[in-house]
Scaffold this motif. Structure first.
Motif, PDB file in Angstrom:
ATOM      1  N   ALA A 160       0.890  -1.270   0.073  1.00 47.92           N
ATOM      2  CA  ALA A 160       0.067  -0.006   0.012  1.00 47.92           C
ATOM      3  C   ALA A 160       0.778   1.161   0.013  1.00 47.92           C
ATOM      4  O   ALA A 160       0.672   2.041  -0.743  1.00 47.92           O
ATOM      5  N   LEU A 207      -7.206  -6.102  -3.609  1.00 49.87           N
ATOM      6  CA  LEU A 207      -7.419  -4.686  -3.429  1.00 49.87           C
ATOM      7  C   LEU A 207      -8.585  -4.513  -4.716  1.00 49.87           C
ATOM      8  O   LEU A 207      -9.298  -3.295  -4.426  1.00 49.87           O
ATOM      9  N   ILE A 212     -10.516  -0.913  -4.604  1.00 57.94           N
ATOM     10  CA  ILE A 212      -9.635   0.067  -4.419  1.00 57.94           C
ATOM     11  C   ILE A 212      -8.745   0.614  -5.371  1.00 57.94           C
ATOM     12  O   ILE A 212      -8.286   1.403  -5.614  1.00 57.94           O
ATOM     13  N   ILE A 222      -5.249   3.428  -9.264  1.00 55.10           N
ATOM     14  CA  ILE A 222      -5.823   3.484  -7.963  1.00 55.10           C
ATOM     15  C   ILE A 222      -7.061   4.361  -7.923  1.00 55.10           C
ATOM     16  O   ILE A 222      -7.059   5.607  -8.319  1.00 55.10           O
ATOM     17  N   GLU A 224      -9.424   4.411  -5.002  1.00 55.71           N
ATOM     18  CA  GLU A 224      -9.658   4.882  -3.442  1.00 55.71           C
ATOM     19  C   GLU A 224      -8.265   4.814  -2.768  1.00 55.71           C
ATOM     20  O   GLU A 224      -8.078   4.156  -2.033  1.00 55.71           O
ATOM     21  N   GLU A 226      -7.766   6.962  -0.490  1.00 60.51           N
ATOM     22  CA  GLU A 226      -8.081   7.063   1.134  1.00 60.51           C
ATOM     23  C   GLU A 226      -7.978   5.702   1.626  1.00 60.51           C
ATOM     24  O   GLU A 226      -7.372   5.664   2.901  1.00 60.51           O
ATOM     25  N   LYS A 227      -8.674   4.542   0.939  1.00 62.14           N
ATOM     26  CA  LYS A 227      -8.806   3.399   1.590  1.00 62.14           C
ATOM     27  C   LYS A 227      -7.329   2.778   1.726  1.00 62.14           C
ATOM     28  O   LYS A 227      -6.997   1.962   2.581  1.00 62.14           O
ATOM     29  N   LEU A 228      -6.551   3.092   0.595  1.00 66.26           N
ATOM     30  CA  LEU A 228      -4.999   2.663   0.527  1.00 66.26           C
ATOM     31  C   LEU A 228      -4.308   3.158   1.508  1.00 66.26           C
ATOM     32  O   LEU A 228      -3.323   2.382   2.234  1.00 66.26           O
TER      33      LEU A 228
END
Length: 234
Positions: A160, A207, A212, A222, A224, A226-228
């Protein structure tokens, strides 16, 4: 809100692009007096670990991986250098052989600056010498953080973190809300994360299933970030 306010890029990213930017005109002219421009294809070696340096390299366009390889040829990628960055100068400053290897991650335009011009510019330019000292000090901190990454973070967290860093490096004409496409082989990504290729493939699938990111061939988008960031736990 900018992702740079949420993620400590300075902990993981070298800053050699600042060395050449805005140098005084006479210093820049001295440094680039005998420069030559070369095109490197994807995967082409720029310099090898153990070789003796004859100059430094400025990435005019493209991306370069710096890595070490074991006796069986397995690579550990130390760093991905981007457009505008300078590589190969550590060995000259140390008066030693290259401590690692460098190869183009994509078709890249690289400017070669002879060692003699670099050393003369270093001697005469206070701005250049101060910038190099500051950059080397920062790189020591980055390498120390990278060591802790392997001892304190899980493979998923390391992946990540590297995807967040790569997302920043692969930005082109970025505007808020745009998706960024990372183009890197699974083998290189695994060598950067420090794990087996199979682990990276499995984690990317997880993922992707979580929405994500998306993958198409070697490309990773990528969706999302923020989720990463939550997974990175950084």
């Amino acid at each position: 809100m900018s992702i740079r306010s949420l993620f400590p890029f300075e902990k993981w990213d070298f800053k050699s692009e600042s060395i050449m930017a805005g140098l005084p005109e006479e210093d820049y002219a001295l440094l680039t007096m005998h420069q030559t421009e070369h095109l490197y294809g994807k995967g082409e070696i720029i310099f090898r670990e153990g070789g003796f340096p004859t100059g430094i390299f400025f990435i005019k366009e493209g991306k370069v991986k710096k890595y070490k390889a074991d006796k069986d040829g397995r690579e550990q990628i130390i760093y991905v250098a981007n457009t505008g960055e300078l590589i190969g100068y550590h060995a000259i400053l140390a008066q030693d052989h290259y401590p690692d290897s460098a190869a183009a991650l994509e078709n890249s335009i690289i400017i070669f600056i002879p060692k003699e011009d670099f050393m003369e510019a270093m001697k005469l330019s206070e701005v250049l010498s101060k910038r190099l000292l500051k950059t080397l000090s920062h790189e020591f901190s980055v390498l120390a953080n990278s060591l802790s990454l392997f001892t304190q973070k899980s493979v998923k967290e390391r992946l990540a973190i590297q995807l967040i860093i790569l997302r920043e490096k692969y930005k082109v004409d970025f505007k808020p809300g745009m998706h960024v496409e990372i183009n890197m082989s699974r083998k290189d990504l695994a060598n950067l994360v420090g794990t087996a290729r199979e682990n990276v493939v499995r984690l990317l699938t997880e993922l992707k299933q979580a929405g994500i990111l998306e993958t198409t061939g070697s490309k990773i988008t990528i969706l999302e970030v923020e989720k990463l960031l939550l997974i990175a736990n950084s």
